[in-house]
Design an enzyme around this catalytic site. Sequence first.
Site, short mmCIF file in Angstrom:
data_model
loop_
_atom_site.label_atom_id
_atom_site.label_comp_id
_atom_site.label_asym_id
_atom_site.label_seq_id
_atom_site.Cartn_x
_atom_site.Cartn_y
_atom_site.Cartn_z
N SER A 87 38.33 42.65 42.43
CA SER A 87 37.17 42.17 41.68
C SER A 87 36.11 41.49 42.53
CB SER A 87 37.62 41.19 40.58
OG SER A 87 38.32 40.09 41.15
N ASP A 144 33.65 31.66 37.00
CA ASP A 144 34.67 31.54 35.97
C ASP A 144 35.87 30.85 36.63
OD1 ASP A 144 35.94 33.56 37.47
OD2 ASP A 144 35.35 35.15 36.09
N HIS A 195 36.62 33.42 40.01
CA HIS A 195 35.63 34.01 40.91
C HIS A 195 34.51 33.03 41.26
CE1 HIS A 195 37.39 37.40 38.57
NE2 HIS A 195 37.47 37.93 39.77
#
Length: 362
Positions: free
Chosen positions: A48, A337, A340
């Site tokens: 990600s 978040d 991340h």
Amino acid sequence: MKDNTSWSCSCSSLKLCLLSLLVLTETVVAVKLPPNLKIPALIAFGDSIVDTGNNNNVKTVVKCDFHPYGINFQGGVPTGRFCDGRTPADLLAEEVGIKSVVPAYLDPNLKPEDLLTGVSFASGGSGYDPITPKLVAVISLQQQLKYFEEYIEKVNHLVGEERKRFILANSIILLVAGSDDIANTYYDLHARPQYDVDSYTTLMANSASDFVTKLYGYGVRRIAVFGAPPLGCVPSQRTVGGGLLRECAEYYNDAAKLFNSKLSVKLDLFRKTLPGIKPVYINIYDPLLDIIQNPAKYGFEVSNKGCCGTGVIEVAVLCNKITSSVCPDVSSHVFWDSYHPTEKTYKVLVSLLINKAINQFL
């Protein structure tokens, strides 16, 4: 997944059009590159951290193609980047003068010229352990390589064999994975009970080594491999393993450091065993830990919570505009978040790491 194989170009000669576009993409370079260093493209593999939207086209819960993700992206558009803005792949491509945004390979709006300057094959939730992507139904590193094979064929068709070889040999290839293996597969889900930490991090390092070897076989030479970050200090892992005070969960950090030590040794060995390869180990652990421990030093105020929602557990589908509010000032937070970093944090990290990394590609 959406088909991604049809291309169009308005020029009468496709190859002439694309070669002219190569000239037009010579942008102003933010980092002063050595005169003998030519970087035609940036290509990303992994998870990600460098997924720029591939998971939008995958049936998985690991998605972020909705607000508030992307609130600081161009026009405030949620693109599937696990961030408020751009990712390290985007920022690095901009720093070396290629382009400001690296599109996802599975983006249905991908243009042929995008291939020539780089794309991302990464998938949020993926990892070095083959079990890791299966647990959340995302794109494995093996499948990312299959897409890369398609990519090579398309580039060859567009610009010919000689230019294709040049792009593969001179582009920067990013490989960013390992966090989901440690945090999710090994510790949170206990999906590898037959392994202790030492043997599991060896499995990860061996998988990373195999992946680099395969890239080398395709003609890739400049490979930047990111180590694992200080996972125990990420907000979600503080919540899971940091006790009532949500302190850094050191067992996550210890596993990350153990993996990193094995990975860096393997990359050093490649310089002796694979002629012409230029692998670079990117130590992300130490600079990110320093930012987390000394946020004010880098212009941040909050480093133990994310900006989205409560900041202690929200990530992906849990960070949404219906159930989660956004902090008043994203730039004050190290994390977007609970897992991340913010674009601002990525920018700080890139500025700290890029010059050393570039010099190793010479």
